[in-house]
Write an enzyme that holds these catalytic residues in place. Structure first.
Site, mmCIF file in Angstrom:
data_model
loop_
_atom_site.group_PDB
_atom_site.id
_atom_site.type_symbol
_atom_site.label_atom_id
_atom_site.label_comp_id
_atom_site.label_asym_id
_atom_site.label_seq_id
_atom_site.Cartn_x
_atom_site.Cartn_y
_atom_site.Cartn_z
ATOM 1 N N LEU A 29 83.558 -3.120 49.689
ATOM 2 C CA LEU A 29 83.431 -4.390 50.404
ATOM 3 C C LEU A 29 84.752 -4.838 51.024
ATOM 4 O O LEU A 29 84.782 -5.310 52.154
ATOM 5 C CB LEU A 29 82.915 -5.467 49.451
ATOM 6 C CG LEU A 29 81.432 -5.403 49.091
ATOM 7 C CD1 LEU A 29 81.135 -6.338 47.922
ATOM 8 C CD2 LEU A 29 80.569 -5.783 50.297
ATOM 9 N N ASP A 48 95.594 -3.514 47.907
ATOM 10 C CA ASP A 48 94.855 -2.693 46.955
ATOM 11 C C ASP A 48 95.854 -2.038 46.025
ATOM 12 O O ASP A 48 96.868 -1.485 46.474
ATOM 13 C CB ASP A 48 94.010 -1.626 47.651
ATOM 14 C CG ASP A 48 92.882 -1.139 46.763
ATOM 15 O OD1 ASP A 48 91.724 -1.555 46.987
ATOM 16 O OD2 ASP A 48 93.155 -0.356 45.831
ATOM 17 N N ASP A 85 100.054 -6.008 42.234
ATOM 18 C CA ASP A 85 99.018 -6.450 41.298
ATOM 19 C C ASP A 85 98.843 -7.955 41.450
ATOM 20 O O ASP A 85 99.675 -8.740 40.977
ATOM 21 C CB ASP A 85 99.440 -6.093 39.875
ATOM 22 C CG ASP A 85 98.401 -6.467 38.829
ATOM 23 O OD1 ASP A 85 97.389 -7.101 39.183
ATOM 24 O OD2 ASP A 85 98.609 -6.129 37.641
ATOM 25 N N ILE A 86 97.750 -8.376 42.057
ATOM 26 C CA ILE A 86 97.554 -9.795 42.365
ATOM 27 C C ILE A 86 97.122 -10.613 41.143
ATOM 28 O O ILE A 86 96.974 -11.828 41.233
ATOM 29 C CB ILE A 86 96.552 -9.991 43.530
ATOM 30 C CG1 ILE A 86 95.275 -9.135 43.362
ATOM 31 C CG2 ILE A 86 97.227 -9.619 44.852
ATOM 32 C CD1 ILE A 86 94.266 -9.677 42.437
ATOM 33 N N ASN A 112 88.739 -10.468 46.572
ATOM 34 C CA ASN A 112 87.688 -9.473 46.428
ATOM 35 C C ASN A 112 87.966 -8.450 45.322
ATOM 36 O O ASN A 112 87.045 -7.782 44.860
ATOM 37 C CB ASN A 112 87.515 -8.738 47.771
ATOM 38 C CG ASN A 112 86.610 -7.538 47.683
ATOM 39 O OD1 ASN A 112 85.384 -7.667 47.646
ATOM 40 N ND2 ASN A 112 87.196 -6.342 47.642
ATOM 41 N N TYR A 183 82.032 -9.130 32.843
ATOM 42 C CA TYR A 183 81.926 -9.264 34.297
ATOM 43 C C TYR A 183 81.133 -10.510 34.673
ATOM 44 O O TYR A 183 81.534 -11.274 35.568
ATOM 45 C CB TYR A 183 81.260 -8.001 34.849
ATOM 46 C CG TYR A 183 81.025 -7.988 36.335
ATOM 47 C CD1 TYR A 183 82.071 -7.801 37.222
ATOM 48 C CD2 TYR A 183 79.731 -8.112 36.847
ATOM 49 C CE1 TYR A 183 81.846 -7.760 38.597
ATOM 50 C CE2 TYR A 183 79.497 -8.067 38.204
ATOM 51 C CZ TYR A 183 80.557 -7.886 39.080
ATOM 52 O OH TYR A 183 80.318 -7.849 40.434
ATOM 53 N N LYS A 187 82.590 -13.682 36.815
ATOM 54 C CA LYS A 187 81.999 -14.048 38.101
ATOM 55 C C LYS A 187 81.430 -15.471 38.075
ATOM 56 O O LYS A 187 81.437 -16.165 39.096
ATOM 57 C CB LYS A 187 80.915 -13.043 38.479
ATOM 58 C CG LYS A 187 81.464 -11.667 38.867
ATOM 59 C CD LYS A 187 82.464 -11.751 40.001
ATOM 60 C CE LYS A 187 82.829 -10.393 40.569
ATOM 61 N NZ LYS A 187 83.855 -10.500 41.636
ATOM 62 N N THR A 217 78.667 0.187 46.471
ATOM 63 C CA THR A 217 80.100 0.401 46.291
ATOM 64 C C THR A 217 80.313 1.182 45.000
ATOM 65 O O THR A 217 79.365 1.463 44.265
ATOM 66 C CB THR A 217 80.866 -0.938 46.189
ATOM 67 O OG1 THR A 217 80.522 -1.572 44.950
ATOM 68 C CG2 THR A 217 80.523 -1.859 47.349
#
Length: 316
Positions: A29, A48, A85-86, A112, A183, A187, A217
């Site tokens: 995505l 990334d 690394d965000i 994302n 997860y 989310k 994905t």
């Protein structure tokens, strides 16, 4: 591959001149979003870290962010790679700095990035919980925090931005998903973060929305094995990641003025505005209930309430 010609700056595309950051943009995505923004004339920071599905280093020599930047540039677009690394303060700060140092501004942040470590709850280790919460939820919070600090400073300097944030939730965050407790929790948390950010940042010219996408994905191929195969030549590929990106681009553009604090479910050719928690049937005794009375009242209310959607995988 996305069928685009990245000449939006010349054509005056929907995002012409805007500077857009997309995290986790090396594949799936995120890659589709980066290409779609570039096609509409945006300058794109492609973030990334270059990891496998479970977050481990992928060991490739050329990082996926660099490959996407090369794609964009080959099509005439403007992009720069960021491999930090965000989910760390330093990485998130350098992400914002990459946009400002390279392009002189920041207009849109698309959060994302993510990976999976699926287990049933009784088998889910603490480090697997922490890792997924970290990359999804903290990985949304920190870039948002640093971008918002920049936009607040711009507003205080008399330059109120036309800023946009698009967060990435999931149907798992809306309904839950068996085997994905970490997860699903992350989310769901992203939706809460989106609502708070939309309320807090409006004064600084920032709109914040979230999507709950469904597409083919690396992260979904195991969950939806056998149901997301690409179609034959010439047929509409309903599960292509590219189908999600048009809404993301619009939400990230100035054209989405007035739309904030919303969650959109999107897949194939379908877009749905999701309606969150709101009061349903209610009763007020005007005094304290006994436990038995409270239970009787709750059961009666449930007969008048809308049934919740089924948790993904609950019937398997």
């Amino acid at each position: 591959m996305t069928d685009i010609s990245v000449d939006g700056a010349d054509r005056g595309g929907l995002c012409a001149g805007r500077v857009v950051v997309v995290t986790g943009a090396g594949r799936g995505l995120g890659r589709a979003h980066a290409l779609a923004f570039a096609a509409e004339g945006a300058h794109v920071v492609v973030n990334d870290l270059g990891v496998t599905l479970d977050g481990s280093p992928d060991g490739t020599e050329a990082g996926p962010a660099d490959l996407v930047v090369a794609e964009i540039r080959a099509l005439g677009g403007s992009a720069v790679a960021h491999g930090g690394d965000i989910a760390t303060t330093a990485g998130a700060a350098s992400l914002v700095a990459a946009a400002l140092d390279t392009f002189g501004r920041l207009d849109t942040l698309v959060n994302n990035a993510g990976f999976l470590r699926d287990r049933m709850l009784v088998n889910l280790d603490e480090d697997e919980w922490d890792a997924v919460i970290r990359v999804h939820l903290k990985g949304h919070f920190l870039p948002l925090k640093h971008a918002a600090a920049h936009w607040r400073a711009e507003t205080k300097a008399g330059r109120t931005p036309v800023a946009r944030v698009v967060n990435t939730s999931s149907g798992a965050g809306l309904l839950g998903s068996v085997g994905q407790g970490n997860y699903s929790a992350a989310k769901a948390g992203i939706i809460g973060l989106t609502l708070v950010a939309a309320a807090e940042l409006a004064r600084y010219g920032v709109q914040v929305n979230a999507i709950a996408p469904a597409a083919r994905t690396r992260m979904t191929e195991r969950t939806f094995a056998g149901t997301m195969a690409a179609p034959g030549a010439g047929a509409f590929d309903a599960m292509a990641p590219d189908n999600v990106s048009p809404l993301v681009v619009w939400l990230g553009a100035a054209a989405s003025d007035g739309v904030t604090g919303r969650v959109f479910e999107t897949e194939a050719g379908r877009i749905t505005v999701m309606e969150g928690w709101r009061p349903g049937p209610t009763v007020d005794k005007g005094a304290r209930w006994t436990p038995a009375e409270a239970g009787e009242a709750a059961r009666e209310l449930l007969t008048r309430a809308e049934a919740p959607g089924a948790v993904y995988g609950a019937g398997d």
